[in-house]
Design a protein around this motif. Structure first.
Motif, PDB file in Angstrom:
ATOM      1  N   TRP A   1       0.916  -1.293   0.761  1.00 14.47           N
ATOM      2  CA  TRP A   1      -0.259   0.421  -0.036  1.00 14.47           C
ATOM      3  C   TRP A   1       0.989   0.772   0.351  1.00 14.47           C
ATOM      4  CZ3 TRP A   1      -0.855   3.209   4.583  1.00 14.47           C
ATOM      5  CH2 TRP A   1      -2.042   4.107   3.748  1.00 14.47           C
ATOM      6  N   VAL A   2       1.495   1.198   0.942  1.00 12.58           N
ATOM      7  CA  VAL A   2       2.614   3.023   0.935  1.00 12.58           C
ATOM      8  C   VAL A   2       3.983   2.797  -0.259  1.00 12.58           C
ATOM      9  CG1 VAL A   2       4.408   3.504   2.239  1.00 12.58           C
ATOM     10  CG2 VAL A   2       2.824   2.444   3.479  1.00 12.58           C
ATOM     11  N   ASP A   3       4.275   1.034  -0.790  1.00 10.03           N
ATOM     12  CA  ASP A   3       5.143   1.849  -1.875  1.00 10.03           C
ATOM     13  C   ASP A   3       3.885   2.453  -3.609  1.00 10.03           C
ATOM     14  OD1 ASP A   3       7.453   0.708  -1.049  1.00 10.03           O
ATOM     15  OD2 ASP A   3       7.278  -1.658  -1.194  1.00 10.03           O
ATOM     16  N   LEU A   4       2.748   1.809  -2.965  1.00  9.40           N
ATOM     17  CA  LEU A   4       2.095   1.596  -4.421  1.00  9.40           C
ATOM     18  C   LEU A   4       1.548   3.697  -3.681  1.00  9.40           C
ATOM     19  CD1 LEU A   4       0.349   1.279  -6.970  1.00  9.40           C
ATOM     20  CD2 LEU A   4      -0.940   0.794  -5.780  1.00  9.40           C
ATOM     21  N   LEU A   5       1.407   4.069  -3.010  1.00 10.72           N
ATOM     22  CA  LEU A   5       1.037   5.024  -2.579  1.00 10.72           C
ATOM     23  C   LEU A   5       1.521   6.599  -3.645  1.00 10.72           C
ATOM     24  CD1 LEU A   5      -1.077   5.041   0.923  1.00 10.72           C
ATOM     25  CD2 LEU A   5      -1.900   6.400  -1.413  1.00 10.72           C
ATOM     26  N   ILE A   6       3.357   5.725  -2.666  1.00 12.29           N
ATOM     27  CA  ILE A   6       4.536   6.979  -3.155  1.00 12.29           C
ATOM     28  C   ILE A   6       4.941   7.172  -5.101  1.00 12.29           C
ATOM     29  CG2 ILE A   6       7.078   6.889  -2.944  1.00 12.29           C
ATOM     30  CD1 ILE A   6       7.078   5.921  -0.230  1.00 12.29           C
ATOM     31  N   THR A   7       3.856   5.885  -5.623  1.00 12.32           N
ATOM     32  CA  THR A   7       4.625   6.213  -7.096  1.00 12.32           C
ATOM     33  C   THR A   7       3.092   7.333  -7.680  1.00 12.32           C
ATOM     34  OG1 THR A   7       2.468   4.633  -7.695  1.00 12.32           O
ATOM     35  CG2 THR A   7       4.470   3.588  -7.755  1.00 12.32           C
ATOM     36  N   ASP A   8       2.513   7.832  -6.913  1.00  9.98           N
ATOM     37  CA  ASP A   8       1.310   9.182  -7.256  1.00  9.98           C
ATOM     38  C   ASP A   8       2.459   9.887  -6.469  1.00  9.98           C
ATOM     39  OD1 ASP A   8      -1.014  11.103  -6.476  1.00  9.98           O
ATOM     40  OD2 ASP A   8      -1.372   9.651  -7.307  1.00  9.98           O
ATOM     41  N   ALA A   9       1.903  11.090  -7.263  1.00 10.32           N
ATOM     42  CA  ALA A   9       3.364  11.979  -7.201  1.00 10.32           C
ATOM     43  C   ALA A   9       2.775  12.511  -6.312  1.00 10.32           C
ATOM     44  CB  ALA A   9       3.117  13.239  -8.363  1.00 10.32           C
TER      45      ALA A   9
END
Length: 212
Positions: A108-116
């Motif tokens: 969840w955290v990793d994917l969120l970090i891909t959002d600017a």
């Protein structure tokens, strides 16, 4: 106001992190029965392991050349970011697995970090209260044989507080396996005490979140 609740335990029965979050949510709603609670259960509905890789690849690919998988991953990341950014308060259950963070929560955290909006260098949760409910099967406090073995709480706290700017409060429940591990039988009274203290702290924070 809206409360975003994130569960990451792989167990639905006997999960201490879920039970403590229940106490917090219950007190939050008792203070205002009409309050909105948005729930995301990463334990029951995990993010696919390939989603993060596809989102990272999409970030290095011109938009008109992205694959369907990459477009879907970007859309999923954006939806998660929208959900988190819209919350006025956040509560997260973080059980310790194999001395580290739950894989579902890490995804969840990793994917969120891909959002600017949630990339390092931004503080999208500045001023947002976040309660992190940590559950650990054994004892990891100062002076215990496994002091320093919890490699999860420091990491997720740093992400929430130092990368995203949230106002983080940690509620801890330890020795959660004492009831089922015979070798820990003598620790059961202490385990019960720590669980009760976690529930009490969570209930108070539920009221405080609603009042903030």
């Amino acid at each position: 106001m809206s409360l975003l609740r994130i569960d990451s335990s792989i167990r639905t029965q006997g999960s201490v992190s879920r039970e403590v979050l229940d106490s917090l949510e219950r007190s939050y709603l008792e203070s205002d029965p009409g309050a909105q609670v948005v729930r995301r259960d990463l334990g029951l509905d995990p993010i696919a392991p390939t989603t993060w890789a596809a989102a990272v690849a999409a970030g290095m690919t011109p938009e008109d050349e992205r694959t369907a998988e990459q477009r879907e991953a970007v859309a999923t990341a954006a939806a998660l970011a929208d959900e988190l950014a819209a919350a006025t308060a956040v509560v997260i259950g973080s059980p310790l697995y194999n001395f580290g963070i739950a894989a579902h929560l890490k995804s969840w955290v990793d994917l969120l970090i891909t959002d600017a909006r949630f990339a390092p260098g931004s503080t999208p949760l500045a001023g947002t209260p976040v309660v992190l409910v940590v559950s650990r099967g054994g004892g990891y406090g100062p002076g215990t044989p496994r002091e320093g073995w919890d490699h999860a709480t420091g990491w997720i706290t740093r992400i929430l507080r130092d990368v995203w700017g949230a106002d983080v409060t940690v509620v801890e429940a330890e020795l959660t396996l004492a009831e089922v591990v015979p070798a820990m039988a003598e620790l059961r009274p202490l385990a019960a005490q720590k669980r009760a203290e976690a529930h009490e702290a969570a209930a108070k924070l539920g009221v405080a979140l609603r009042a903030s």
